[in-house]
Structure formats: C-alpha cells, structure tokens
Write a protein that holds these residues in place. Structure first.
Motif, PDB file in Angstrom:
ATOM      1  N   ALA A   1     -60.577 -30.134  72.688  1.00 23.78           N
ATOM      2  CA  ALA A   1     -59.686 -28.843  73.425  1.00 23.78           C
ATOM      3  C   ALA A   1     -59.328 -27.742  72.350  1.00 23.78           C
ATOM      4  O   ALA A   1     -59.497 -26.760  72.697  1.00 23.78           O
ATOM      5  CB  ALA A   1     -58.433 -29.576  74.025  1.00 23.78           C
ATOM      6  N   ALA A   2     -59.114 -28.163  71.261  1.00 25.51           N
ATOM      7  CA  ALA A   2     -58.522 -27.129  70.149  1.00 25.51           C
ATOM      8  C   ALA A   2     -60.092 -26.345  69.920  1.00 25.51           C
ATOM      9  O   ALA A   2     -59.968 -25.046  69.768  1.00 25.51           O
ATOM     10  CB  ALA A   2     -58.199 -27.765  68.998  1.00 25.51           C
ATOM     11  N   VAL A   3     -61.244 -26.782  69.721  1.00 27.45           N
ATOM     12  CA  VAL A   3     -62.252 -26.259  69.297  1.00 27.45           C
ATOM     13  C   VAL A   3     -62.692 -25.290  70.377  1.00 27.45           C
ATOM     14  O   VAL A   3     -63.208 -24.099  70.241  1.00 27.45           O
ATOM     15  CB  VAL A   3     -63.286 -27.092  68.603  1.00 27.45           C
ATOM     16  N   LEU A   4     -62.835 -25.900  71.599  1.00 31.22           N
ATOM     17  CA  LEU A   4     -63.122 -25.049  73.042  1.00 31.22           C
ATOM     18  C   LEU A   4     -62.206 -23.949  73.169  1.00 31.22           C
ATOM     19  O   LEU A   4     -62.545 -22.781  73.594  1.00 31.22           O
ATOM     20  CB  LEU A   4     -63.238 -25.789  73.951  1.00 31.22           C
ATOM     21  N   ALA A   5     -60.994 -24.147  72.910  1.00 30.26           N
ATOM     22  CA  ALA A   5     -60.003 -23.012  73.137  1.00 30.26           C
ATOM     23  C   ALA A   5     -60.325 -21.939  71.872  1.00 30.26           C
ATOM     24  O   ALA A   5     -60.117 -20.661  72.288  1.00 30.26           O
ATOM     25  CB  ALA A   5     -58.460 -23.507  72.985  1.00 30.26           C
ATOM     26  N   LEU A   6     -60.454 -22.233  70.765  1.00 31.63           N
ATOM     27  CA  LEU A   6     -60.778 -21.293  69.573  1.00 31.63           C
ATOM     28  C   LEU A   6     -62.199 -20.578  70.115  1.00 31.63           C
ATOM     29  O   LEU A   6     -62.056 -19.362  69.868  1.00 31.63           O
ATOM     30  CB  LEU A   6     -61.060 -22.058  68.531  1.00 31.63           C
ATOM     31  N   ILE A   7     -63.286 -21.204  70.460  1.00 30.08           N
ATOM     32  CA  ILE A   7     -64.525 -20.547  70.859  1.00 30.08           C
ATOM     33  C   ILE A   7     -64.206 -19.612  72.024  1.00 30.08           C
ATOM     34  O   ILE A   7     -64.787 -18.720  72.288  1.00 30.08           O
ATOM     35  CB  ILE A   7     -65.422 -21.811  71.128  1.00 30.08           C
ATOM     36  N   ALA A   8     -63.324 -20.150  73.230  1.00 33.20           N
ATOM     37  CA  ALA A   8     -63.112 -19.315  74.115  1.00 33.20           C
ATOM     38  C   ALA A   8     -62.305 -18.045  73.628  1.00 33.20           C
ATOM     39  O   ALA A   8     -62.658 -16.851  74.144  1.00 33.20           O
ATOM     40  CB  ALA A   8     -62.289 -19.942  75.272  1.00 33.20           C
ATOM     41  N   VAL A   9     -61.397 -18.007  72.765  1.00 28.62           N
ATOM     42  CA  VAL A   9     -60.742 -16.800  72.289  1.00 28.62           C
ATOM     43  C   VAL A   9     -61.748 -15.825  71.669  1.00 28.62           C
ATOM     44  O   VAL A   9     -61.607 -14.657  71.797  1.00 28.62           O
ATOM     45  CB  VAL A   9     -59.598 -17.318  71.537  1.00 28.62           C
ATOM     46  N   LEU A  10     -62.746 -16.580  70.601  1.00 28.34           N
ATOM     47  CA  LEU A  10     -63.525 -15.601  69.950  1.00 28.34           C
ATOM     48  C   LEU A  10     -64.682 -14.990  70.902  1.00 28.34           C
ATOM     49  O   LEU A  10     -65.017 -13.830  70.614  1.00 28.34           O
ATOM     50  CB  LEU A  10     -64.256 -16.577  69.085  1.00 28.34           C
ATOM     51  N   LEU A  11     -64.855 -15.838  72.180  1.00 24.06           N
ATOM     52  CA  LEU A  11     -65.721 -15.034  73.047  1.00 24.06           C
ATOM     53  C   LEU A  11     -65.086 -14.054  74.026  1.00 24.06           C
ATOM     54  O   LEU A  11     -65.586 -13.086  74.075  1.00 24.06           O
ATOM     55  CB  LEU A  11     -66.350 -16.093  73.998  1.00 24.06           C
ATOM     56  N   VAL A  12     -63.726 -14.240  74.231  1.00 27.57           N
ATOM     57  CA  VAL A  12     -62.853 -13.197  74.990  1.00 27.57           C
ATOM     58  C   VAL A  12     -62.776 -11.983  73.834  1.00 27.57           C
ATOM     59  O   VAL A  12     -63.135 -10.578  74.264  1.00 27.57           O
ATOM     60  CB  VAL A  12     -61.807 -13.545  75.376  1.00 27.57           C
ATOM     61  N   VAL A  13     -62.716 -12.058  72.476  1.00 30.25           N
ATOM     62  CA  VAL A  13     -62.736 -11.155  71.657  1.00 30.25           C
ATOM     63  C   VAL A  13     -63.894 -10.295  71.451  1.00 30.25           C
ATOM     64  O   VAL A  13     -63.888  -9.163  71.355  1.00 30.25           O
ATOM     65  CB  VAL A  13     -62.104 -11.697  70.330  1.00 30.25           C
ATOM     66  N   LEU A  14     -65.188 -11.332  71.438  1.00 29.61           N
ATOM     67  CA  LEU A  14     -66.355 -10.551  71.317  1.00 29.61           C
ATOM     68  C   LEU A  14     -66.648  -9.742  72.629  1.00 29.61           C
ATOM     69  O   LEU A  14     -67.256  -8.548  72.605  1.00 29.61           O
ATOM     70  CB  LEU A  14     -67.349 -11.569  71.361  1.00 29.61           C
ATOM     71  N   ALA A  15     -66.382 -10.170  73.865  1.00 28.58           N
ATOM     72  CA  ALA A  15     -66.650  -9.437  74.928  1.00 28.58           C
ATOM     73  C   ALA A  15     -65.624  -8.343  75.069  1.00 28.58           C
ATOM     74  O   ALA A  15     -66.360  -7.202  75.459  1.00 28.58           O
ATOM     75  CB  ALA A  15     -66.338 -10.080  76.226  1.00 28.58           C
TER      76      ALA A  15
ATOM     77  N   ALA B   1     -69.608 -18.874  79.666  1.00 31.52           N
ATOM     78  CA  ALA B   1     -69.496 -20.174  80.374  1.00 31.52           C
ATOM     79  C   ALA B   1     -70.570 -21.000  79.800  1.00 31.52           C
ATOM     80  O   ALA B   1     -70.448 -22.381  79.597  1.00 31.52           O
ATOM     81  CB  ALA B   1     -69.647 -19.829  81.748  1.00 31.52           C
ATOM     82  N   GLY B   2     -71.941 -20.632  79.589  1.00 25.95           N
ATOM     83  CA  GLY B   2     -72.862 -21.400  79.204  1.00 25.95           C
ATOM     84  C   GLY B   2     -72.632 -21.809  77.706  1.00 25.95           C
ATOM     85  O   GLY B   2     -72.807 -23.218  77.234  1.00 25.95           O
ATOM     86  N   VAL B   3     -72.222 -20.892  76.954  1.00 25.32           N
ATOM     87  CA  VAL B   3     -71.713 -21.306  75.618  1.00 25.32           C
ATOM     88  C   VAL B   3     -70.848 -22.409  75.563  1.00 25.32           C
ATOM     89  O   VAL B   3     -70.860 -23.496  74.700  1.00 25.32           O
ATOM     90  CB  VAL B   3     -71.516 -20.208  74.868  1.00 25.32           C
ATOM     91  N   LEU B   4     -69.733 -22.276  76.252  1.00 19.92           N
ATOM     92  CA  LEU B   4     -68.806 -23.197  76.483  1.00 19.92           C
ATOM     93  C   LEU B   4     -69.233 -24.807  76.826  1.00 19.92           C
ATOM     94  O   LEU B   4     -68.552 -25.685  76.225  1.00 19.92           O
ATOM     95  CB  LEU B   4     -67.592 -22.749  77.203  1.00 19.92           C
ATOM     96  N   LEU B   5     -69.867 -24.637  77.956  1.00 25.13           N
ATOM     97  CA  LEU B   5     -70.534 -25.946  78.192  1.00 25.13           C
ATOM     98  C   LEU B   5     -71.249 -26.592  77.133  1.00 25.13           C
ATOM     99  O   LEU B   5     -71.033 -27.793  76.908  1.00 25.13           O
ATOM    100  CB  LEU B   5     -71.131 -25.762  79.409  1.00 25.13           C
ATOM    101  N   LEU B   6     -72.371 -25.902  76.692  1.00 29.39           N
ATOM    102  CA  LEU B   6     -72.912 -26.341  75.346  1.00 29.39           C
ATOM    103  C   LEU B   6     -72.084 -26.807  74.392  1.00 29.39           C
ATOM    104  O   LEU B   6     -72.314 -27.848  73.769  1.00 29.39           O
ATOM    105  CB  LEU B   6     -74.087 -25.507  75.157  1.00 29.39           C
ATOM    106  N   SER B   7     -71.078 -26.050  74.112  1.00 34.10           N
ATOM    107  CA  SER B   7     -70.087 -26.431  73.040  1.00 34.10           C
ATOM    108  C   SER B   7     -69.566 -27.722  73.322  1.00 34.10           C
ATOM    109  O   SER B   7     -69.042 -28.334  72.322  1.00 34.10           O
ATOM    110  CB  SER B   7     -69.156 -25.201  72.667  1.00 34.10           C
ATOM    111  N   ALA B   8     -69.019 -27.810  74.568  1.00 35.73           N
ATOM    112  CA  ALA B   8     -68.084 -29.059  74.929  1.00 35.73           C
ATOM    113  C   ALA B   8     -69.131 -30.205  74.678  1.00 35.73           C
ATOM    114  O   ALA B   8     -68.515 -31.118  73.993  1.00 35.73           O
ATOM    115  CB  ALA B   8     -67.802 -28.872  76.449  1.00 35.73           C
TER     116      ALA B   8
END
Length: 492
Positions: A28-42, A189-196
């Motif tokens: 959960a922590a890593v996925l939350a970090l990846i999600a934040v990074l993706l939002v910042v990137l977007a 969304a695809g990156v998050l699924l693969l990352s999970a």
C-alpha cells in the motif's frame, strides 16, 4: 460511529505489538508513493505541454507579424488582411490615418473552434512572399502578446505608425491537453496495476526470511532447542532481527538449563539436609525411647541424657546453618562500619585458641592499618567458619596461620593449615552446599561452613576462594579496602 480498539488490554498493562500485515503495508505504501509520483508527473506534463503549445501559437503569430511588416507598402491593407485571415487568424489593421481593416473570423468564432482553414497547428507562414523590398520596407517596432485560455492575441506596432492585431484560437491546445490527460490516466492505471502485481511478488520474496524466522521459532517451541537462524549478514535489518532472536534463544535455553540445574541442586540439597538431620534425630529418638522404657539410674541415665543434649545441639546447629544459608540466598541485612581488620583477626585467633587448646595458631598482620567497611558480627563468622574448617582438617592439633594484608583495592585475609589439603578438582566443588570431601578433610562437618562464608563475603562485595598451596589448604578472603584519612576514625 466506529470504535478503535486500544493498543493495550486493561487486564494486561504491557503494550501490545501492532501485528498488521507487512506485505499489505509495504504494498500500500509503495503504490501510494507511485500514485503520488504519477499525479505529479501528469501535472508537470500538462503544464509543460500546455505552455509549449501556446508558445508555438505565439511564435506563429510573431512570424506572421514579421512577414506582414515586410509586405507593408507593397500590398494594400485589405489584401494583406485577406492573406492573413486565410490562415485562420482574426486580423485587424489600424492605419496611422485612423482607418481600420478587419478580416477573418471574429474572436467569438475562434472560441468555438478554428474555421475550416489551417488551424494553429497548420503549415508555417508564407515567408517566400517577403520579397526583397527596398529600404522603405516597414519593420515591427514593438509587439505585445495577450489572451486567455481560448485565444492568443498579438499586437504589433509597425514602423509606419500602423498597428497590426492578430488573434489565433487556442481551443486546439485544450483539446490536445484533454487527450493527453486521458492517455496519462489510462497509462497510470495500467502502471498501478502492473506495479501492484510486481510489488506483491517482490515483497513476498523479500519477506521470505521472516517466514523462516517464524518456522524456526515454532520448531524451537516444539522442542528443538538447538535450532538457530545464524544470519549470513547480521548487519542488515532482517539479520539484526535474526541475531537478536538467536541471542534471546540462547538466553532462554541457558535460563532453562539453569532452572533445571537449580531444581536438581534443590532436590539434592533437601535430600542431603534430610539425611543430615535424620542422624541426630534418630539418635535423640533412640535415647529418648530408652530413657522412657527402661528404668535406668545413675551413670547410664546421665550418659543417655548427655547424648540427647549433644545430638539436639548438633541438629540445632544444622538447622541454624540451613536458615543462615537461606538468608544468604535471599540477601543478608548488613550493618557495615569501617573497622580495622586486625582486631577481627586477633579476636578470632583468641577464640579459636580457647575452643581448640591443642591447635597451634599463628597471626601475621602488617603495621599499617588495613580497614574495610564490614558487618563485624557477620565478617567474624566468615573467619570463624574458615578456622573451624582448618581445625577439623588438622584434627584440632595442627598448625593454622592467619595472615592479613592489603593488595591494591582489596583487603586480604588468608587462612593456611597444614592438613591434607584440597585436591585441585575439588577447589570449586567444596563451596557447594552439603558437599564434603573424604573423612580426612571433613571430619564430621555438615558441608555448610564454606558456602556460608563465601555467601557472607560476597554480600560484602568480596569473595572466598581456595588457592593452591604446597602444604595443606589455603583459603583467602577478600573484601574492598577502605582508605582512611589521618583524621578519620576506624572502629578498633
């Protein structure tokens, strides 16, 4: 309203360990970090791409303004405005004389989207029309870019005094950004699924050593006390946990062995104590039965009465020693005072000479005062037990020497006899309870004198040990030495 369970149980004041799943927490922590990074990137892509597209429109307008400046004077304003409006721009030319020419779509039409002609992303301007004019060619004196989210306006002041206003639609920029946002959302969304999926696999492999730790702990709890983790790298996080668990298991196993040894020693102690008490009690019982059942008179009756008194005294001394040994184990209540040890040595020598007249006693003390903080009565009992042990070893007719000296921070009292001595393998065992050597050394003792002496000495911060000796046995008592100043007072 939800209620959060407390970390502690009212019946158990000790804090409880939060045992949530490490896998779920880590994933959960890593996925939350990846999600934040993706939002910042977007957000960064959206802002950068939007700024870049608007900059391209502004560059296009400046290019058209420069081309227009090169044609002023060779083409009339109406024809020039028509040429610019054909490229999807709203054109306004305000002449120096006050006349104005307007061509192309209105700003409201541009807000609804560019006309059918080339849009903001169309082909570049027709730079080839900027023919080689004479020195009278007009140039752009100043320009200013303004606009809003849907329009970009460029106002240029030409050198002939006229003002050129070009307006382009920026609706295509927003359309492009919307498409990019959709692409980024789907890709994220695809990156998050693969990352999970990848995180679950990685965490499972990473936490595999913890599963082995739990397996080893269960096997040890099932009885395999010798199993250990033995980490290859004790400097890592899991290595430190494994090393700490190994140390804890060593301590637990050591405590278990110590408890078993203590239980064995306790059973042996109780058995030996019962055996020691059975002899005088049996003698007292036999003598008492004879006194009760037989009609004795004169010397025989007195002999039996003396036997009863002697055995009762022996049993009483043994009980007193057992109680004192129990107090030593529990912790003695001492009343220490600073005392000159020479007085205790001299008093013990005099006492032993009265009790054992045939014993040859010698005393050796230094001229300088050797002082220590001791409980006088208890420490005198240490010396008494050692001298009595020497007297028994020499059958009350040998030579016993008491030596007092100071060595560094310790005061040392040695009791030396000329008896049979103590074998090297028994120099530690003789300090165990109810342990007696052969008859030549024990001579009827109960085996508690030396353990009591060592226990009292250790309660004073010292010790009693049996040292090698060329003749007989040598017991050494040590106690912390107390330095006295000239103005201080030491008892004795």
């Amino acid at each position: 309203m939800s209620v959060v369970a407390p970390d502690t149980d009212p019946a158990d004041p000790a804090p409880r360990l939060r045992s949530g799943s490490v896998r779920l927490r880590t994933a959960a922590a890593v996925l939350a970090l990846i999600a934040v990074l993706l939002v910042v990137l977007a957000i960064a892509v959206d802002v950068a791409l939007g700024a870049r597209l608007r900059a391209q429109i502004e560059d296009r307008l400046r290019d058209r303004a420069a081309a227009t400046a090169s044609l002023v004077g060779t083409v009339d304003d109406a024809d020039l405005a028509d040429r610019l409006s054909a490229q999807g721009l709203a054109v306004r030319i305000d002449g120096a004389s006050g006349d104005s020419v307007v061509a192309g779509p209105s700003p409201d039409q541009l807000r609804n989207g560019p006309p059918g002609g080339p849009g903001p992303g169309g082909p570049p301007s027709e730079r080839g029309q900027s023919t080689s004019t004479s020195a009278s060619a007009v140039r752009v004196v100043a320009s200013d870019v303004s606009g809003d989210d849907d329009l970009v306006t460029l106002r240029s002041s030409l050198s002939d005094g006229s003002t050129l206003t070009l307006t382009a639609s920026a609706v295509g920029v927003e359309d492009t950004l919307v498409q990019v946002r959709w692409v980024m959302s789907v890709a994220s969304a695809g990156v998050l699924l693969l990352s999970a999926g990848a995180i679950v696999l990685v965490v499972r492999v990473t936490l595999r050593p913890l599963e082995r730790v739990s397996q080893v702990a269960r096997s040890i709890g099932a009885g395999e006390r010798g199993r250990r983790l033995r980490p290859t790298r004790p400097d890592t996080e899991i290595g430190r946990v494994a090393a700490a668990l190994d140390d804890m298991l060593d301590d637990v196993v050591g405590a278990e062995h110590a408890a078993r040894d203590a239980e064995v020693r306790l059973r042996a102690f109780l058995s030996d104590a019962a055996h020691e008490l059975r002899t005088p009690v049996a003698g007292i019982r036999a003598a008492a039965d004879t006194l009760v059942r037989s009609d004795l008179d004169g010397p025989e009756r007195e002999m039996l009465a003396a036997h009863v008194a002697r055995e009762a005294s022996r049993a009483s001394r043994l009980v007193d020693d057992l109680l004192l040994m129990a107090r030593v184990d529990r912790g003695l209540d001492l009343s220490p005072t600073v005392v000159a040890l020479r007085r205790l040595v001299t008093a013990e020598t005099a006492r032993a000479q009265l009790v054992h007249p045939d014993l040859r006693l010698e005393e050796s003390t230094p001229d300088a005062a050797v002082t220590a903080r001791v409980d006088v009565d208890r420490f005198a009992q240490v010396l008494s037990n050692l001298v009595e042990n020497a007297a028994r070893a020499t059958k009350g007719r040998g030579q016993v020497r008491l030596e007092l000296q100071s060595e560094g921070d310790e005061a040392v009292i040695a009791v030396q006899d000329d008896g049979p001595g103590v074998p090297e393998g028994d120099r530690l065992r003789i300090f165990e309870r109810l342990v007696r050597l052969d008859a030549s050394r024990s001579a009827g003792g109960a085996g508690l004198g030396l353990p009591i002496a060592r226990g009292i000495a250790r309660a004073h911060g010292g010790d009693v040990r049996c040292e090698p000796s060329a003749v007989g046995a040598r017991f050494v008592v040590t106690v912390p030495f107390v330095k006295t100043t000239p103005g201080s007072h030491a008892d004795g």
